[in-house]
Write a protein that holds these residues in place. Structure first.
Motif, PDB file in Angstrom:
ATOM      1  N   ALA A 106      46.706  26.649  23.944  1.00  6.06           N
ATOM      2  CA  ALA A 106      46.967  25.210  24.084  1.00  6.06           C
ATOM      3  C   ALA A 106      45.866  24.630  24.965  1.00  6.06           C
ATOM      4  O   ALA A 106      45.442  25.270  25.924  1.00  6.06           O
ATOM      5  CB  ALA A 106      48.336  24.992  24.715  1.00  6.06           C
ATOM      6  N   TRP A 107      45.417  23.489  24.600  1.00 11.14           N
ATOM      7  CA  TRP A 107      44.393  22.828  25.404  1.00 11.14           C
ATOM      8  C   TRP A 107      44.635  21.322  25.427  1.00 11.14           C
ATOM      9  O   TRP A 107      45.602  20.834  24.849  1.00 11.14           O
ATOM     10  CB  TRP A 107      42.984  23.201  24.920  1.00 11.14           C
ATOM     11  CG  TRP A 107      42.651  22.780  23.529  1.00 11.14           C
ATOM     12  CD1 TRP A 107      42.070  21.614  23.168  1.00 11.14           C
ATOM     13  CD2 TRP A 107      42.886  23.535  22.337  1.00 11.14           C
ATOM     14  NE1 TRP A 107      41.915  21.560  21.817  1.00 11.14           N
ATOM     15  CE2 TRP A 107      42.407  22.745  21.269  1.00 11.14           C
ATOM     16  CE3 TRP A 107      43.439  24.784  22.079  1.00 11.14           C
ATOM     17  CZ2 TRP A 107      42.468  23.166  19.954  1.00 11.14           C
ATOM     18  CZ3 TRP A 107      43.482  25.178  20.756  1.00 11.14           C
ATOM     19  CH2 TRP A 107      43.019  24.402  19.706  1.00 11.14           C
ATOM     20  N   THR A 108      43.746  20.584  26.066  1.00 11.60           N
ATOM     21  CA  THR A 108      43.971  19.152  26.275  1.00 11.60           C
ATOM     22  C   THR A 108      42.820  18.362  25.669  1.00 11.60           C
ATOM     23  O   THR A 108      41.694  18.863  25.584  1.00 11.60           O
ATOM     24  CB  THR A 108      44.023  18.843  27.791  1.00 11.60           C
ATOM     25  OG1 THR A 108      44.797  19.858  28.413  1.00 11.60           O
ATOM     26  CG2 THR A 108      44.643  17.495  28.073  1.00 11.60           C
ATOM     27  N   GLU A 109      43.156  17.176  25.227  1.00  9.11           N
ATOM     28  CA  GLU A 109      42.098  16.247  24.818  1.00  9.11           C
ATOM     29  C   GLU A 109      42.269  14.949  25.613  1.00  9.11           C
ATOM     30  O   GLU A 109      43.382  14.434  25.761  1.00  9.11           O
ATOM     31  CB  GLU A 109      42.163  15.980  23.320  1.00  9.11           C
ATOM     32  CG  GLU A 109      41.538  17.122  22.544  1.00  9.11           C
ATOM     33  CD  GLU A 109      41.647  16.986  21.027  1.00  9.11           C
ATOM     34  OE1 GLU A 109      41.077  17.818  20.322  1.00  9.11           O
ATOM     35  OE2 GLU A 109      42.322  16.036  20.560  1.00  9.11           O
ATOM     36  N   VAL A 110      41.161  14.449  26.114  1.00 12.47           N
ATOM     37  CA  VAL A 110      41.188  13.280  27.009  1.00 12.47           C
ATOM     38  C   VAL A 110      40.305  12.198  26.420  1.00 12.47           C
ATOM     39  O   VAL A 110      39.230  12.474  25.867  1.00 12.47           O
ATOM     40  CB  VAL A 110      40.660  13.668  28.411  1.00 12.47           C
ATOM     41  CG1 VAL A 110      40.705  12.462  29.348  1.00 12.47           C
ATOM     42  CG2 VAL A 110      41.478  14.818  28.978  1.00 12.47           C
ATOM     43  N   TRP A 111      40.810  10.959  26.481  1.00 10.65           N
ATOM     44  CA  TRP A 111      40.044   9.818  25.941  1.00 10.65           C
ATOM     45  C   TRP A 111      39.107   9.309  27.028  1.00 10.65           C
ATOM     46  O   TRP A 111      39.544   8.912  28.104  1.00 10.65           O
ATOM     47  CB  TRP A 111      40.991   8.715  25.502  1.00 10.65           C
ATOM     48  CG  TRP A 111      40.314   7.414  25.165  1.00 10.65           C
ATOM     49  CD1 TRP A 111      40.190   6.315  25.963  1.00 10.65           C
ATOM     50  CD2 TRP A 111      39.668   7.097  23.940  1.00 10.65           C
ATOM     51  NE1 TRP A 111      39.499   5.319  25.336  1.00 10.65           N
ATOM     52  CE2 TRP A 111      39.157   5.791  24.057  1.00 10.65           C
ATOM     53  CE3 TRP A 111      39.453   7.807  22.732  1.00 10.65           C
ATOM     54  CZ2 TRP A 111      38.457   5.149  23.032  1.00 10.65           C
ATOM     55  CZ3 TRP A 111      38.774   7.148  21.727  1.00 10.65           C
ATOM     56  CH2 TRP A 111      38.277   5.842  21.870  1.00 10.65           C
ATOM     57  N   TRP A 120      37.688  10.922  22.142  1.00 16.83           N
ATOM     58  CA  TRP A 120      38.547  12.032  22.568  1.00 16.83           C
ATOM     59  C   TRP A 120      37.687  13.256  22.827  1.00 16.83           C
ATOM     60  O   TRP A 120      36.976  13.716  21.952  1.00 16.83           O
ATOM     61  CB  TRP A 120      39.591  12.328  21.500  1.00 16.83           C
ATOM     62  CG  TRP A 120      40.651  11.256  21.396  1.00 16.83           C
ATOM     63  CD1 TRP A 120      40.668  10.226  20.526  1.00 16.83           C
ATOM     64  CD2 TRP A 120      41.805  11.150  22.211  1.00 16.83           C
ATOM     65  NE1 TRP A 120      41.768   9.415  20.708  1.00 16.83           N
ATOM     66  CE2 TRP A 120      42.517   9.982  21.770  1.00 16.83           C
ATOM     67  CE3 TRP A 120      42.332  11.858  23.301  1.00 16.83           C
ATOM     68  CZ2 TRP A 120      43.695   9.542  22.359  1.00 16.83           C
ATOM     69  CZ3 TRP A 120      43.519  11.412  23.865  1.00 16.83           C
ATOM     70  CH2 TRP A 120      44.188  10.265  23.387  1.00 16.83           C
ATOM     71  N   VAL A 121      37.804  13.788  24.029  1.00 18.82           N
ATOM     72  CA  VAL A 121      36.980  14.943  24.412  1.00 18.82           C
ATOM     73  C   VAL A 121      37.899  16.149  24.608  1.00 18.82           C
ATOM     74  O   VAL A 121      38.951  16.057  25.242  1.00 18.82           O
ATOM     75  CB  VAL A 121      36.229  14.655  25.726  1.00 18.82           C
ATOM     76  CG1 VAL A 121      35.443  15.879  26.167  1.00 18.82           C
ATOM     77  CG2 VAL A 121      35.331  13.470  25.553  1.00 18.82           C
ATOM     78  N   ARG A 122      37.489  17.274  24.024  1.00 17.51           N
ATOM     79  CA  ARG A 122      38.296  18.478  24.179  1.00 17.51           C
ATOM     80  C   ARG A 122      38.030  19.080  25.568  1.00 17.51           C
ATOM     81  O   ARG A 122      36.885  19.292  25.952  1.00 17.51           O
ATOM     82  CB  ARG A 122      37.919  19.500  23.123  1.00 17.51           C
ATOM     83  CG  ARG A 122      38.753  20.764  23.206  1.00 17.51           C
ATOM     84  CD  ARG A 122      38.418  21.702  22.082  1.00 17.51           C
ATOM     85  NE  ARG A 122      37.118  22.289  22.259  1.00 17.51           N
ATOM     86  CZ  ARG A 122      36.315  22.624  21.240  1.00 17.51           C
ATOM     87  NH1 ARG A 122      36.692  22.384  20.005  1.00 17.51           N
ATOM     88  NH2 ARG A 122      35.127  23.153  21.475  1.00 17.51           N
ATOM     89  N   VAL A 123      39.099  19.284  26.314  1.00 15.83           N
ATOM     90  CA  VAL A 123      38.963  19.879  27.641  1.00 15.83           C
ATOM     91  C   VAL A 123      39.879  21.090  27.691  1.00 15.83           C
ATOM     92  O   VAL A 123      41.077  20.972  27.429  1.00 15.83           O
ATOM     93  CB  VAL A 123      39.391  18.873  28.733  1.00 15.83           C
ATOM     94  CG1 VAL A 123      39.212  19.506  30.101  1.00 15.83           C
ATOM     95  CG2 VAL A 123      38.639  17.593  28.605  1.00 15.83           C
TER      96      VAL A 123
END
Lengths: 310, 641, 303
Positions: free
Chosen positions: B453-458, B464-467
């Motif tokens: 599981a990972w996060t995406e941040v606007w 949207w950037v994958r973090v």
């Protein structure tokens, strides 16, 4: 054995019996052979249908393959069932004639496709015992004369019992049933001396215990002393036969019976008695040419046949 | 009343088949159910050996009800695959306790059929296929025993003589293959009931709460395999396999949501990555693709947030050609995305909320804030562990400030919450990371244990950037496996178990590619490729059925009596040329006649002599020459010496 | 095997003397070649003696003829021990049976004991006189004749004894042309040329034994045997020995046709002659010979 098939009953039997084989040796051909699924085959077939539906719905290829594999096995087993019966050969029929009222023992030689599973055999009123190379049939008889074998039904469920194949065979030849023998017949009628024929050229007046030697008389009975002295071939006969002075002509009138069947029964009994005592006998039935007196198996057969068909 | 089946070998075989069909169920049935089933089975055994009578009809009904209730009580969902197969097992075993006629055997066999089907629905690997084939042969043997009716013999003796069954099975194979390939498949399932709704086969669910993924990390089952990367395979730690986007947070769990479908754009050619994905069957309407998905032949919608949404709740095994963008993430700022991306529950986790607001103010820009949080995870004593402590009411507060031990989902969840608390849109993405390279088949296998599981941040300007916060905490989590493989590869050594594992996986891969995924589409394309087949499959099948008698005839034509045919040929020709020829006579008589009445009759007579030699003479004669021409005598025959 | 012409020479040589009986000649030769005995059933004057003599002459065989009569004693056939006054011992004086072809004319006129003496010799190739056995040297064949019409004062051969004969054939009247030729003959009979020898005949008998018999033909033989055993045809079916004889006869016919294997037509040709005298019709209406001819005709010739 429990014949667990839904097919051959009543109407189906009548329909398929029309194609019965009639010859010997016989091997069912394709048009004489019928096949239907058994109850087990239908149950499993329906189950396979549901399995197919389920596995197709989820496109589970293994399940589909399993379903089709079992279906194919079912279908191939049907071909095997068909072939199993088609490879079955009836070869030869042996039956010794019997008197009406006795059971006719028929030995039917066959060649089953294999010995581990023998096709079943059924027939009306028949007792059947199957063996590797022959079948014994026991058929009760009631009337003299020609008897037609009841149709035999050969059934096979080999190899899986999911299909039943059957075929009918009805022998075209008729078997002769001799007349019934009267159980306690009166003694042989007063001897009817037949005028000596050319077969019996010698006067029998002075040879009460001796008879002209005939083909078939055992050598031990030959009166050797007389042969040595007179050069005549004569044979001795045991005490009981001494009464018989010469050939007998058994006539239907002599039975004193009005009923034809009873008369024939009595004549049959007399003939057998005469043959047993080695008294030459002839036969005369009303309205038929008489059979000249003689002895021997061929003669006996001839007389019995005449009586059977009278 | 004596039951004749007690000592019948068929009953022994039925018992054996029952236990064999039960055996694989131990993988997925719970112990209590198994125990009950085993008890029922041993009743049959006890009857056979003479220790127990069969239950009488009333007690049978009561027993069935009790056992069925107990078994179903153990199952979470009544109609699922697990509950269904447990119930089926109960019925089969009860049926085996009331064998009275041959028909009862057939009913039990129907039960066995469906048991086999349930085994295959649980597990469609090749070895299960073999196992079920073995069971199927056992059932054929059972039918054979019932028909042979050898009640006296012992089972092993009977089975030794059941070899014709194998012959039958071999003869059935061609037809099986034909039916498998040609029988029309369903384009759409008739009913969409998922086989097992409790446990998705890949385990990824559309809800994520702390501790959910842990089950998966221990599961080595493959989920899919990918190969044929073009232009080249990216490094393993760059393979983020995207499955679902979780938008909605309720304070404890993240729930799935999806944006409307996007129009498929063609990305710049040099930016795309093409690859082939071969998946196992699983439950769920989501589909996996490499981040960031652009196009593919999934029968599904591609949404704006990069998810594939299928209309079916059940995904069969299949093979798919997919395209992903390598760098270019063309996602427009959908208004719904920005509002969903900021959604927070009204209360809860107060500590995190205030901390986030403070830190954002301190760092100014969202990008700087994000960098700070990741650094925070790295610098402070956050640990990666698969055995975290339980979290309390405020899960994020507890994690960030108290336990600080967790794995990917904890970090992804915490980061997304923190971002949202600071007013920056964020979302959680679940899927898989990396995979294992199999040099045999040159593909990557991704297992359940690769779940991630990972996060995406606007970020304004960047989209949207994958973090991946896990990478910030424990880069080794992402890299360990890869390093291990590298080591193996570098040193050129490979332990036997790895080698074996790879071999087996390769086998499974071929199995999936060539067998499991055959379906309606492949059938159509295969038939299409085969040439100008009639369009309607049913017609095609009818044609095949028509061909069967032809094959039968051909078979017989092959086997027919060649010599006899040649004789008939002679008879026909003679009759045509010389109608009065005595063709019904025997060969020798015919030869004699031919010598006297035909021109060139001697040659024909020699031919007939040769024919007789072949038919009745000792073996080893030369083959028959062609039939000499038959000509009538023009002049009356000269006197024959 | 002698050249194929040998068979043709023998046949044409005999047919030169015995006119218009080519089929009977063929069957007699078959009997001879398979070391069997022949029973000719016909009224006197049909050329039985001529046929037997010619056969013997062609092969150079020692020929004897015995007229069977009412008072013929076994010793008249087998021979007897005679007290030789010069040596003061019994000396065996061989009877006519010590020959190579024995013509037993009107065999049914002799009493059974005499018949049995001959039949023992036929079966076992030996005679027993005063408990002493004397072997007969092969080749040895008996050609017996029997008058079917005259029954008075005869002793018909019992069925069990009939089995000893390989074949029974009728001679029948000659065809008109043959009869004309017979009448036109100046001398009594033309002289027959001797073409073979007893050794040659033994060799032939060995060769016929080695003629190839295929499985199909064996099946047909069995089929014929089975048919005779079907109920309603005959009183008793053919015995296994009859089956052997049928096969031997078919082999011999194949040899005379210069073939080295048996074909169904061979069976067809010899079957009625081999089976006829061994069977009794099951009912009066049926005629044995006609029944057998039908069975032979029904035999598939290309099976």
């Amino acid at each position: 054995m429990n014949l667990d098939s839904i097919a051959p009953s009543g109407r189906m039997d009548r329909l398929t019996m029309k194609r019965a084989g009639k010859t010997l040796p016989w091997q069912p051909d394709r048009r004489q052979l019928f096949i239907l699924p058994t109850r087990g085959g239908i149950i499993l077939g329906i189950a396979l249908l549901f399995m197919l539906l389920g596995s197709l719905n989820y496109n589970n290829n293994l399940a589909i393959a399993l379903t089709f594999f079992m279906t194919s096995c079912l279908l191939v087993s049907a071909i095997w069932t068909h072939r199993h019966l088609q490879d079955c050969r009836l070869l030869e029929l042996q039956a010794l004639p019997v008197h009406a009222g006795e059971s006719l023992k028929i030995r039917l030689f066959w060649q089953p496709p294999e010995t581990s599973y023998l096709p079943e055999i059924q027939g009306l009123n028949l007792q059947v015992a199957r063996h590797d190379n022959h079948i014994d049939l026991l058929l009760p008889t009631h009337h003299r004369g020609w008897l037609k074998l009841p149709p035999l039904k050969l059934t096979s469920r080999y190899p899986l019992g999911l299909f039943v194949a059957w075929s009918w065979w009805r022998y075209s030849r008729k078997l002769l049933i001799w007349p019934a023998v009267e159980i306690q017949p009166p003694p042989l009628p007063r001897l009817q001396t037949v005028p000596a024929k050319s077969n019996y050229p010698f006067s029998q007046g002075d040879l009460t215990e001796l008879q002209r030697w005939q083909a078939g008389d055992p050598m031990s009975r030959v009166a050797w002393k007389i042969l040595a002295r007179h050069g005549q071939w004569l044979s001795r006969h045991p005490e009981g036969e001494n009464e018989s002075h010469g050939p007998l002509l058994l006539r239907e009138e002599d039975t004193g019976l009005r009923d034809r069947e009873a008369a024939i029964s009595r004549l049959t009994a007399w003939i057998l008695e005469a043959e047993r005592l080695s008294i030459p006998y002839g036969l005369e039935l009303r309205g038929q040419p008489s059979i000249a007196p003689a002895l021997g198996e061929a003669h006996l057969t001839c007389c019995l046949e005449r009586l059977a068909l009278a | 009343m004596k039951n004749p089946w007690r000592n019948h070998p068929a009953y022994s075989l039925l018992l054996a088949l029952n236990i064999l069909a039960l055996l694989p169920q131990t993988f997925w049935l719970d112990p209590l159910t198994l125990l009950l089933l085993l008890l029922l089975w041993s009743w049959g055994l006890a009857w056979k050996t003479g220790y127990l009578p069969l239950p009488n009809p009333w007690s049978k009904v009561v027993l069935t009800l009790i056992v069925a209730a107990a078994v179903l009580g153990q199952q979470a969902v009544l109609l699922g695959l697990r509950g269904g197969s447990a119930l089926l097992a109960v019925m089969l075993l009860m049926k085996s306790l009331e064998i009275r006629t041959e028909r009862d055997f057939y009913s039990a066999m129907v039960g066995l059929f469906f048991m086999q089907l349930s085994l295959l629905f649980h597990n469609d690997s090749w070895w299960m296929g073999l196992y079920v084939l073995f069971l199927a042969l056992g059932m054929l043997a059972l039918l054979w025993l019932l028909t042979q009716n050898k009640a006296r013999d012992r089972l092993p003796d009977c089975l030794r003589h059941a070899s014709p069954i194998l012959r039958l099975a071999l003869q059935a194979l061609p037809l099986t293959v034909a039916l498998f390939l040609l029988f029309p498949r369903l384009a759409q399932p008739l009913w969409g009931l998922p086989l097992d709704s409790t446990q998705g086969k890949t385990g990824l669910s559309d809800k994520l709460s702390p501790g959910d993924l842990i089950e998966l990390f221990l599961d080595d089952t493959p989920v899919f395999r990918a190969s044929r990367f073009q232009p080249a395979m990216p490094p393993l730690d760059q393979l983020y396999w995207r499955a679902m986007v979780l938008w909605h947070f309720d304070g404890r769990a993240w729930k799935r949501g999806w944006l409307p479908a996007q129009a498929r754009q063609k990305p710049a050619k040099d930016d795309t990555l093409r690859y082939l994905l071969v998946n196992e069957a699983y439950a769920g309407n989501w589909l996996v693709s490499l981040d960031w998905p652009v196009d593919g032949d999934y029968q599904a919608q591609l949404t704006l947030d990069g998810q594939w949404i299928s209309r079916q709740q059940w995904q069969p095994a299949g093979e798919h050609q997919l395209i992903s963008a390598r760098t270019d993430r063309q996602e427009s700022a959908h208004p719904l995305a920005l509002s969903w991306g900021l959604q927070l529950p009204p209360a809860g986790n107060p500590q995190t909320r205030s901390w986030a607001r403070q830190q954002l103010k301190k760092h100014g820009s969202p990008a700087a804030f994000l960098r700070f949080v990741l650094n925070h995870f790295n610098r402070e004593n956050f640990y990666y562990s698969l055995t975290p402590q339980p979290l309390g009411e405020n899960t994020v507060d507890d994690f960030l400030f108290r336990t600080r031990i967790g794995y990917c989902e904890h970090y992804a969840s915490a980061l997304a919450f923190t971002m949202r608390a600071a007013g920056i849109p964020a979302r959680v993405v679940t899927g898989y990371l990396g995979g294992e390279y199999n040099p045999l088949g040159q593909y990557i296998v991704v297992r359940k244990s690769d779940a991630h599981a990972w996060t995406e941040v606007w970020l304004k300007g960047q989209g949207w950037v994958r973090v991946d916060p896990t990478a910030a905490v424990a880069p080794e989590r992402v890299q360990t496996a890869i390093r291990d493989q590298q080591a193996v590869h570098d040193q050129g050594m490979m332990t036997v178990d790895i080698w074996l594992k790879q071999q087996l996986d390769w086998l499974a891969y071929r199995w999936n590619r060539w067998f499991l995924q055959y379906n309606y589409d492949l059938q159509r394309s295969m038939l299409h490729n085969l040439g100008q087949w009639p369009r309607h499959l049913s017609l095609w099948m009818l044609a095949l059925l028509g061909l069967l008698p032809l094959g039968w005839w051909l078979y017989h034509w092959q086997k027919r009596d060649r010599l006899l045919q040649q004789w008939h040929q002679l008879q026909r020709q003679l009759k045509r040329v010389v109608p009065e020829a005595p063709v019904q006579q025997g060969p020798e008589a015919l030869a004699r006649w031919a010598r006297l009445h035909l021109q060139g009759g001697d040659e024909l007579a020699r031919w007939i002599q040769h024919w007789l030699q072949l038919r009745y003479g000792p073996a080893g004669s030369p083959p028959l020459p062609p039939l000499p021409p038959i000509r009538r005598c023009d002049k009356p025959p000269s006197s024959h010496a | 095997m002698p050249g194929e012409n040998f068979q043709r020479h023998i046949i044409s040589e005999i047919n030169r003397v015995v006119l218009g009986k080519s089929q009977q000649v063929e069957q007699a030769l078959i009997c001879l070649a398979s070391a069997g005995h022949l029973l000719i059933e016909d009224i006197p004057g049909m050329g039985k003696t001529t046929l037997a003599k010619t056969l013997a002459k062609v092969f150079g065989l020692a020929f004897k003829r015995v007229q069977f009569t009412n008072d013929l004693l076994p010793a008249d056939i087998t021979g007897m021990n005679v007290f030789d006054t010069t040596t003061q011992a019994f000396r065996f004086h061989p009877g006519p049976v010590f020959s190579q072809i024995l013509l037993a004319d009107e065999i049914n006129r002799a009493p059974p004991k005499t018949q049995s003496a001959l039949l023992e010799a036929m079966e076992e190739l030996q005679v027993t006189v005063d408990g002493q056995s004397h072997r007969l040297e092969p080749p040895f064949s008996v050609i017996a004749t029997q008058n079917p019409l005259e029954m008075a004062g005869t002793y018909p051969l019992p069925e069990s004894q009939m089995d000893r004969f390989m074949m029974r054939i009728p001679l029948g009247y000659p065809a008109p042309e043959a009869e004309r030729a017979l009448l036109e003959r100046k001398h009594r009979d033309p002289e027959v040329q001797t073409l073979g020898s007893p050794e040659k005949l033994l060799e032939i008998q060995q060769q016929t034994r080695e003629i190839h018999v295929s499985d199909t033909v064996l099946d047909l033989v069995q089929q014929l045997l089975r048919q005779t055993r079907e109920p309603g045809r005959f009183v008793h079916g053919l015995s296994p020995r009859a089956g052997q004889q049928l096969l031997r006869a078919a082999q011999a016919r194949a040899w005379w046709q210069t073939r080295d294997f048996v074909i169904p037509e061979d069976l067809q040709q010899v079957f009625p002659a081999v089976a006829g005298h061994r069977l009794i019709a099951a009912s009066m209406e049926q005629d044995v010979q006609q029944n057998l001819e039908e069975m032979a005709l029904a035999l598939p010739t290309t099976a």
